[in-house]
Design a protein around this motif. Sequence first.
Motif, PDB file in Angstrom:
ATOM      1  N   PHE A 150      -7.443  -4.607   5.999  1.00 44.29           N
ATOM      2  CA  PHE A 150      -6.279  -4.008   5.547  1.00 44.29           C
ATOM      3  C   PHE A 150      -5.430  -3.854   7.050  1.00 44.29           C
ATOM      4  O   PHE A 150      -5.993  -3.628   8.043  1.00 44.29           O
ATOM      5  N   GLU A 151      -4.163  -3.958   6.553  1.00 45.62           N
ATOM      6  CA  GLU A 151      -3.146  -3.800   7.950  1.00 45.62           C
ATOM      7  C   GLU A 151      -2.003  -3.159   7.569  1.00 45.62           C
ATOM      8  O   GLU A 151      -1.670  -2.982   6.261  1.00 45.62           O
ATOM      9  N   LYS A 152      -1.170  -2.775   8.534  1.00 45.25           N
ATOM     10  CA  LYS A 152       0.047  -1.609   8.246  1.00 45.25           C
ATOM     11  C   LYS A 152       1.076  -2.588   7.542  1.00 45.25           C
ATOM     12  O   LYS A 152       1.129  -3.759   8.142  1.00 45.25           O
ATOM     13  N   ILE A 153       1.639  -1.874   6.666  1.00 46.29           N
ATOM     14  CA  ILE A 153       2.536  -2.753   5.932  1.00 46.29           C
ATOM     15  C   ILE A 153       3.891  -2.819   6.803  1.00 46.29           C
ATOM     16  O   ILE A 153       4.282  -1.821   7.358  1.00 46.29           O
TER      17      ILE A 153
ATOM     18  N   LYS B  21      -1.835   1.626   0.326  1.00 46.45           N
ATOM     19  CA  LYS B  21      -1.643   0.483   1.271  1.00 46.45           C
ATOM     20  C   LYS B  21      -0.600   1.059   2.347  1.00 46.45           C
ATOM     21  O   LYS B  21      -0.630   1.022   3.507  1.00 46.45           O
ATOM     22  N   GLU B  22       0.448   2.154   1.811  1.00 45.53           N
ATOM     23  CA  GLU B  22       1.338   2.544   2.757  1.00 45.53           C
ATOM     24  C   GLU B  22       0.803   3.705   3.574  1.00 45.53           C
ATOM     25  O   GLU B  22       1.613   4.073   4.625  1.00 45.53           O
TER      26      GLU B  22
ATOM     27  N   LEU C 272      -8.721  10.766  11.795  1.00 48.72           N
ATOM     28  CA  LEU C 272      -9.598  11.255  10.426  1.00 48.72           C
ATOM     29  C   LEU C 272      -8.455  11.849   9.345  1.00 48.72           C
ATOM     30  O   LEU C 272      -8.883  11.318   7.923  1.00 48.72           O
ATOM     31  N   ASP C 273      -7.371  12.286   9.748  1.00 54.10           N
ATOM     32  CA  ASP C 273      -6.527  12.787   8.445  1.00 54.10           C
ATOM     33  C   ASP C 273      -5.863  11.453   7.739  1.00 54.10           C
ATOM     34  O   ASP C 273      -5.626  11.718   6.662  1.00 54.10           O
ATOM     35  N   ILE C 274      -6.110  10.368   8.228  1.00 53.58           N
ATOM     36  CA  ILE C 274      -5.325   9.223   7.568  1.00 53.58           C
ATOM     37  C   ILE C 274      -6.314   8.532   6.790  1.00 53.58           C
ATOM     38  O   ILE C 274      -6.036   8.415   5.537  1.00 53.58           O
ATOM     39  N   TYR C 275      -7.704   8.368   7.327  1.00 56.33           N
ATOM     40  CA  TYR C 275      -8.577   7.708   6.448  1.00 56.33           C
ATOM     41  C   TYR C 275      -9.784   8.564   5.802  1.00 56.33           C
ATOM     42  O   TYR C 275     -10.398   8.014   4.874  1.00 56.33           O
ATOM     43  N   ILE C 276     -10.174   9.446   6.587  1.00 58.80           N
ATOM     44  CA  ILE C 276     -11.453   9.793   6.324  1.00 58.80           C
ATOM     45  C   ILE C 276     -11.465  10.619   4.915  1.00 58.80           C
ATOM     46  O   ILE C 276     -10.515  11.314   4.578  1.00 58.80           O
ATOM     47  N   ASN C 277     -12.568  10.506   4.012  1.00 60.05           N
ATOM     48  CA  ASN C 277     -12.684  11.148   2.831  1.00 60.05           C
ATOM     49  C   ASN C 277     -11.468  10.636   1.661  1.00 60.05           C
ATOM     50  O   ASN C 277     -11.449  11.189   0.663  1.00 60.05           O
TER      51      ASN C 277
END
Length: 257
Positions: free
Chosen positions: A254-257, A136-137, A233-238
Motif C-alpha cells: 500500500f502507498e500514500k495516495i 486507502k486515504e 500507531l494511531d494511523i494503523y494499529i488495530n
Amino acid sequence: MTELFSQKTQEELKSYVYILIDPRDNKIFYVGKGYGNRVFSHINEAIFNPSETEKLEIIRAIKIENLKVKHFIIRHGLEENEALIVESVLIDFLTFRDFAEVAKISNIVAGHNSFNRGIKTVNECEILYNCEELMKEDIKHKVIVININKSYDNKRKKKSENLVYQRPNIYEATRGWWVLDKKRAENSDFVLAEYKGVIRAIFKPEKWVQEIEYIGTKRWGFVGSEITSKEILDIYINKEVPKIRGMANPVRYFEKI
C-alpha cells in the motif's frame, strides 16, 4: 518428593497442565503442558542444556542453594487440545501486565489464541470486535501488510516431545520468510503485521535479507524494530485490513495516495 511418575500414574494423568514454582519466593515461573514425565524434564534440561534462558537460569539458581523446584499439576485427564487451552489461559493470565505481582513467568511463547481470545481490557475487546477499517486515504506511508495467520499459528515438532505447539513472538512471525518484490520492500517505510484481519504490530525494517536455506523461489525477511510512536500507531494499529476475495499471497503493498 516424586521425581518421576509411575507408568500407571502417567496413563491416568493423560495430557496435563503444570506449573513450576521457585521455593525461594513461592512465585510461579513457568507454565507448561505435556504428558508422561514432561513436568520433571526441565530439571535435566537445566543441567545438560547450556542455553541461558530465564527458565533454566532460575532452576540453576535454585539448585545452587540446594533447594528444589516445586511442581504442581493444575489440570489432568485432558485431551491435547484441552491442555492447550488451559495452558494458554494460565500464561495469558500470569503474564498480563496488571498481574505482575502474581508471578515471574519465564515463558517466552505467547498463549494460544492470545491475540483474539487472551486477556483484554473492555476497550481492547471493543477494538478487536468493532475495529475501524484501514481506508486507502488513511495510508500516509509506503507500507507492506503481511498476513501472519500461518506463521504465528505454526505447529512444530520437537524430538523430545511427540507434538508441541510453539509460537514465535510477533516480530519473528512477521519478519520472514516471504515471496515478495525486494525493490518494493526496500522502499517501504513500515511492515504491518496482520493477524485475523487486523493490524496487530508495526515494524520498521532496517535491511532485507534472503533466506539461504530455502531451495527454489527466493524468500526474503527483514531485520528491524517495532514501532512505538503513538503518531504512527494511531494511523494503523488495530485497523481492519480490507479483504480481497481469492487472494492467496499473504503480502500486500500500500502507498500514500
